[in-house]
Write a protein that holds these residues in place. Structure first.
Motif, PDB file in Angstrom:
ATOM      1  N   GLN A  73       0.798  -1.219   0.000  1.00 23.83           N
ATOM      2  CA  GLN A  73       0.000   0.000   0.000  1.00 23.83           C
ATOM      3  C   GLN A  73       0.838   1.280   0.000  1.00 23.83           C
ATOM      4  O   GLN A  73       0.515   2.226  -0.721  1.00 23.83           O
ATOM      5  CB  GLN A  73      -0.966  -0.003   1.184  1.00 23.83           C
ATOM      6  N   PRO A  74       1.917   1.390   0.806  1.00 25.36           N
ATOM      7  CA  PRO A  74       2.714   2.624   0.749  1.00 25.36           C
ATOM      8  C   PRO A  74       3.245   2.932  -0.647  1.00 25.36           C
ATOM      9  O   PRO A  74       3.237   4.092  -1.072  1.00 25.36           O
ATOM     10  CB  PRO A  74       3.859   2.340   1.734  1.00 25.36           C
ATOM     11  N   PHE A  75       3.693   1.911  -1.366  1.00 24.80           N
ATOM     12  CA  PHE A  75       4.192   2.122  -2.726  1.00 24.80           C
ATOM     13  C   PHE A  75       3.063   2.526  -3.669  1.00 24.80           C
ATOM     14  O   PHE A  75       3.243   3.355  -4.560  1.00 24.80           O
ATOM     15  CB  PHE A  75       4.882   0.852  -3.246  1.00 24.80           C
ATOM     16  N   ASP A  76       1.879   1.914  -3.452  1.00 21.26           N
ATOM     17  CA  ASP A  76       0.731   2.280  -4.276  1.00 21.26           C
ATOM     18  C   ASP A  76       0.319   3.726  -4.024  1.00 21.26           C
ATOM     19  O   ASP A  76      -0.045   4.453  -4.958  1.00 21.26           O
ATOM     20  CB  ASP A  76      -0.442   1.340  -3.984  1.00 21.26           C
ATOM     21  N   THR A  77       0.379   4.151  -2.765  1.00 16.84           N
ATOM     22  CA  THR A  77       0.036   5.538  -2.428  1.00 16.84           C
ATOM     23  C   THR A  77       1.003   6.499  -3.113  1.00 16.84           C
ATOM     24  O   THR A  77       0.588   7.526  -3.672  1.00 16.84           O
ATOM     25  CB  THR A  77       0.079   5.745  -0.904  1.00 16.84           C
ATOM     26  N   MET A  78       2.299   6.192  -3.071  1.00 18.05           N
ATOM     27  CA  MET A  78       3.285   7.044  -3.731  1.00 18.05           C
ATOM     28  C   MET A  78       3.036   7.096  -5.243  1.00 18.05           C
ATOM     29  O   MET A  78       3.159   8.145  -5.875  1.00 18.05           O
ATOM     30  CB  MET A  78       4.707   6.519  -3.476  1.00 18.05           C
ATOM     31  N   LYS A  79       2.655   5.967  -5.795  1.00 21.68           N
ATOM     32  CA  LYS A  79       2.374   5.905  -7.230  1.00 21.68           C
ATOM     33  C   LYS A  79       1.239   6.849  -7.610  1.00 21.68           C
ATOM     34  O   LYS A  79       1.351   7.653  -8.543  1.00 21.68           O
ATOM     35  CB  LYS A  79       1.998   4.471  -7.624  1.00 21.68           C
ATOM     36  N   VAL A  80       0.129   6.761  -6.874  1.00 19.98           N
ATOM     37  CA  VAL A  80      -1.041   7.579  -7.203  1.00 19.98           C
ATOM     38  C   VAL A  80      -0.740   9.066  -7.007  1.00 19.98           C
ATOM     39  O   VAL A  80      -1.133   9.908  -7.829  1.00 19.98           O
ATOM     40  CB  VAL A  80      -2.256   7.145  -6.351  1.00 19.98           C
ATOM     41  N   LYS A  81      -0.035   9.409  -5.950  1.00 19.94           N
ATOM     42  CA  LYS A  81       0.326  10.810  -5.707  1.00 19.94           C
ATOM     43  C   LYS A  81       1.192  11.348  -6.844  1.00 19.94           C
ATOM     44  O   LYS A  81       0.975  12.458  -7.351  1.00 19.94           O
ATOM     45  CB  LYS A  81       1.079  10.937  -4.380  1.00 19.94           C
ATOM     46  N   MET A  82       2.195  10.584  -7.250  1.00 24.46           N
ATOM     47  CA  MET A  82       3.111  11.034  -8.300  1.00 24.46           C
ATOM     48  C   MET A  82       2.439  11.067  -9.663  1.00 24.46           C
ATOM     49  O   MET A  82       2.770  11.891 -10.523  1.00 24.46           O
ATOM     50  CB  MET A  82       4.349  10.132  -8.324  1.00 24.46           C
ATOM     51  N   GLN A  83       1.478  10.169  -9.892  1.00 22.65           N
ATOM     52  CA  GLN A  83       0.734  10.181 -11.151  1.00 22.65           C
ATOM     53  C   GLN A  83      -0.132  11.425 -11.273  1.00 22.65           C
ATOM     54  O   GLN A  83      -0.221  12.030 -12.343  1.00 22.65           O
ATOM     55  CB  GLN A  83      -0.162   8.936 -11.238  1.00 22.65           C
ATOM     56  N   GLY A 306       4.195  16.407 -21.569  1.00 27.93           N
ATOM     57  CA  GLY A 306       5.096  15.496 -22.262  1.00 27.93           C
ATOM     58  C   GLY A 306       4.798  14.039 -21.966  1.00 27.93           C
ATOM     59  O   GLY A 306       4.082  13.697 -21.011  1.00 27.93           O
ATOM     60  N   ILE A 307       5.371  13.161 -22.786  1.00 21.97           N
ATOM     61  CA  ILE A 307       5.149  11.721 -22.654  1.00 21.97           C
ATOM     62  C   ILE A 307       5.620  11.204 -21.296  1.00 21.97           C
ATOM     63  O   ILE A 307       5.011  10.303 -20.700  1.00 21.97           O
ATOM     64  CB  ILE A 307       5.882  10.965 -23.784  1.00 21.97           C
ATOM     65  N   THR A 308       6.716  11.760 -20.787  1.00 16.99           N
ATOM     66  CA  THR A 308       7.280  11.245 -19.538  1.00 16.99           C
ATOM     67  C   THR A 308       6.311  11.374 -18.364  1.00 16.99           C
ATOM     68  O   THR A 308       6.405  10.610 -17.394  1.00 16.99           O
ATOM     69  CB  THR A 308       8.587  11.980 -19.199  1.00 16.99           C
ATOM     70  N   ALA A 309       5.371  12.317 -18.429  1.00 16.06           N
ATOM     71  CA  ALA A 309       4.409  12.481 -17.342  1.00 16.06           C
ATOM     72  C   ALA A 309       3.523  11.250 -17.197  1.00 16.06           C
ATOM     73  O   ALA A 309       3.004  10.975 -16.111  1.00 16.06           O
ATOM     74  CB  ALA A 309       3.545  13.718 -17.597  1.00 16.06           C
ATOM     75  N   LEU A 310       3.355  10.506 -18.272  1.00 21.37           N
ATOM     76  CA  LEU A 310       2.542   9.296 -18.226  1.00 21.37           C
ATOM     77  C   LEU A 310       3.205   8.192 -17.420  1.00 21.37           C
ATOM     78  O   LEU A 310       2.564   7.192 -17.090  1.00 21.37           O
ATOM     79  CB  LEU A 310       2.251   8.796 -19.646  1.00 21.37           C
ATOM     80  N   TYR A 311       4.489   8.353 -17.130  1.00 24.99           N
ATOM     81  CA  TYR A 311       5.230   7.337 -16.381  1.00 24.99           C
ATOM     82  C   TYR A 311       5.606   7.822 -14.986  1.00 24.99           C
ATOM     83  O   TYR A 311       6.462   7.223 -14.324  1.00 24.99           O
ATOM     84  CB  TYR A 311       6.475   6.912 -17.159  1.00 24.99           C
ATOM     85  N   SER A 312       4.981   8.887 -14.527  1.00 22.45           N
ATOM     86  CA  SER A 312       5.212   9.361 -13.163  1.00 22.45           C
ATOM     87  C   SER A 312       4.766   8.294 -12.173  1.00 22.45           C
ATOM     88  O   SER A 312       3.664   7.764 -12.281  1.00 22.45           O
ATOM     89  CB  SER A 312       4.428  10.657 -12.910  1.00 22.45           C
ATOM     90  N   GLY A 313       5.619   7.985 -11.214  1.00 23.85           N
ATOM     91  CA  GLY A 313       5.286   6.974 -10.217  1.00 23.85           C
ATOM     92  C   GLY A 313       5.583   5.554 -10.637  1.00 23.85           C
ATOM     93  O   GLY A 313       5.201   4.607  -9.931  1.00 23.85           O
ATOM     94  N   LEU A 314       6.283   5.367 -11.757  1.00 23.09           N
ATOM     95  CA  LEU A 314       6.574   4.006 -12.219  1.00 23.09           C
ATOM     96  C   LEU A 314       7.532   3.285 -11.263  1.00 23.09           C
ATOM     97  O   LEU A 314       7.386   2.080 -11.032  1.00 23.09           O
ATOM     98  CB  LEU A 314       7.175   4.053 -13.624  1.00 23.09           C
ATOM     99  N   LYS A 315       8.497   4.013 -10.702  1.00 23.75           N
ATOM    100  CA  LYS A 315       9.485   3.378  -9.830  1.00 23.75           C
ATOM    101  C   LYS A 315       8.854   2.691  -8.628  1.00 23.75           C
ATOM    102  O   LYS A 315       9.137   1.505  -8.379  1.00 23.75           O
ATOM    103  CB  LYS A 315      10.530   4.397  -9.367  1.00 23.75           C
ATOM    104  N   PRO A 316       7.992   3.366  -7.831  1.00 24.97           N
ATOM    105  CA  PRO A 316       7.378   2.643  -6.703  1.00 24.97           C
ATOM    106  C   PRO A 316       6.522   1.465  -7.139  1.00 24.97           C
ATOM    107  O   PRO A 316       6.386   0.483  -6.400  1.00 24.97           O
ATOM    108  CB  PRO A 316       6.536   3.716  -6.006  1.00 24.97           C
ATOM    109  N   THR A 317       5.954   1.546  -8.326  1.00 29.67           N
ATOM    110  CA  THR A 317       5.155   0.432  -8.841  1.00 29.67           C
ATOM    111  C   THR A 317       6.026  -0.786  -9.108  1.00 29.67           C
ATOM    112  O   THR A 317       5.659  -1.920  -8.777  1.00 29.67           O
ATOM    113  CB  THR A 317       4.426   0.847 -10.132  1.00 29.67           C
ATOM    114  N   MET A 318       7.206  -0.571  -9.698  1.00 25.30           N
ATOM    115  CA  MET A 318       8.125  -1.672  -9.975  1.00 25.30           C
ATOM    116  C   MET A 318       8.690  -2.249  -8.675  1.00 25.30           C
ATOM    117  O   MET A 318       8.832  -3.469  -8.530  1.00 25.30           O
ATOM    118  CB  MET A 318       9.275  -1.181 -10.860  1.00 25.30           C
ATOM    119  N   ILE A 319       9.012  -1.365  -7.740  1.00 27.30           N
ATOM    120  CA  ILE A 319       9.550  -1.826  -6.455  1.00 27.30           C
ATOM    121  C   ILE A 319       8.514  -2.653  -5.701  1.00 27.30           C
ATOM    122  O   ILE A 319       8.835  -3.646  -5.038  1.00 27.30           O
ATOM    123  CB  ILE A 319       9.999  -0.622  -5.601  1.00 27.30           C
TER     124      ILE A 319
END
Length: 346
Positions: A73-83, A306-319
């Motif tokens: 859940q903490p990683f998911d929360t970071m993902k949604v915030k960064m997205q 930009g395209i990179t904004a679509l990948y905001s929060g990808l790192k916590p998702t992979m972790i």
């Protein structure tokens, strides 16, 4: 109810030939996470009746799903915030530090209750629909009703079943995402300050948009789930084949299974992450008023950020993939064995 005849076609389901003669399905509560296997001899040695076996697996699956959510859940929360607010955070570390300073440790677990509900609801629908979807795939492919499906065909069946799961997943994910980003929405002035509880979010949705308001982002959820599950099942099965190296996949130990589940999860998110990013924005930003649909939101993000904004929060998702899978595996296996031993003792 349809049975699940294919081996390891979906997370958490035992092969039908490994089941007792009565042949029932055994659900394991899991959301795109680690699949489990069950040796045939274990079923042969169990003395409890099928109903008790199903209850044990269902309870153990719920324990595994709970451990998965609490760990990830903490990683998911970071993902949604960064997205949703990529301009507010320079990266994962910055997002973690700011969340802790602003809300405290509890901020990492915002939306946990709806996340648990979403986990259980999604897999319940998959449990009901997957066997039917497998039969549809067999009919389309011209196969016998008992024929074993290939990895690709299992992936297709899982993809079809996920469309039904999206109908129950969308409302719970909507509440989860809004709770996770409530602080940012309030401090940015997009919404007035209010109670940050599950019930307050539900009442707000019903008051503003009615029951259909729970389906903000449904098209995005479908666009994520259907191809996402295809890549998950495909990645998982191919990974298990790689680790088996000519042996039976049933002989794989816990580490290869955990790695295979992680690979499947990574395949899913790499394939559909931009869609998930758009879904999060639609579900969160619709709190402040009418939000554009998927296509317009996508165009606006690409044009302005930009395209990179679509990948905001990808790192916590992979972790998140591997620790969540590991927690799910340990909680499921140990709780199931404990309950089985207790039952056999009686």
């Amino acid at each position: 109810m349809a049975s699940w005849p294919a081996a390891h076609a979906a997370p958490g389901l035992a092969r039908s030939r490994d089941l007792p003669a009565a042949g029932y399905v055994v659900p394991v509560i899991s959301s795109r996470e680690l699949p489990f296997t069950r040796p045939a001899e274990e079923w042969a040695n169990m003395k409890s009746n099928p109903a008790i076996q199903a209850a044990i697996d269902l309870t153990a699956g719920a324990a595994g799903g709970t451990a998965c959510v609490l760990t990830g859940q903490p990683f998911d929360t970071m993902k949604v915030k960064m997205q949703t607010f990529p301009d507010l955070y320079r990266g994962l570390t910055d997002c973690c530090l700011k969340t802790y300073s602003q809300v405290g440790f509890r901020g990492f677990y915002k939306g946990t209750s709806p996340a648990l509900i979403a986990n259980i609801a999604e897999n319940s629908v998959l449990f009901m629909c997957y066997g039917f979807c497998q039969q549809v795939v067999r009919k389309v492919a011209g196969l016998d009703k008992q024929a074993k499906l290939s990895d690709l065909q299992n992936a297709a069946a899982g993809s079809f079943a996920s469309a039904f799961a999206a109908l129950v997943l969308c409302p719970t994910e909507l509440v989860k995402c809004r709770l996770q980003t409530m602080y940012e929405m309030e401090t940015s002035g997009k919404i007035a300050k209010s109670q940050n509880t599950v019930w307050s979010v539900i009442k707000s949705i019903l008051r503003k948009d009615g029951p259909l308001g729970f389906y903000h982002g449904l098209s995005s959820t479908l666009l994520r789930e259907v191809p996402g599950y295809f890549f998950f099942f495909g990645g998982y099965e191919l990974s298990r084949s790689f680790f088996a190296s000519g042996r039976s996949k049933d002989e794989l130990g816990p580490v290869p299974l955990m790695l295979s589940g992680g690979v499947g999860g990574i395949c899913l998110w790499l394939a559909v992450y931009p869609v998930d990013c758009i879904k999060s924005r639609i579900q969160v930003l619709s709190m402040s008023g009418k939000q554009a649909g998927f296509i317009r939101t996508f165009i606006n993000v690409v044009k302005n950020e930009g395209i990179t904004a679509l990948y905001s929060g990808l790192k916590p998702t992979m972790i998140r993939a591997f620790p969540a899978n590991g927690a799910l595996f340990l909680a499921y296996e140990y709780s199931r064995k404990l309950m089985m031993n207790q039952w056999e003792a009686y």
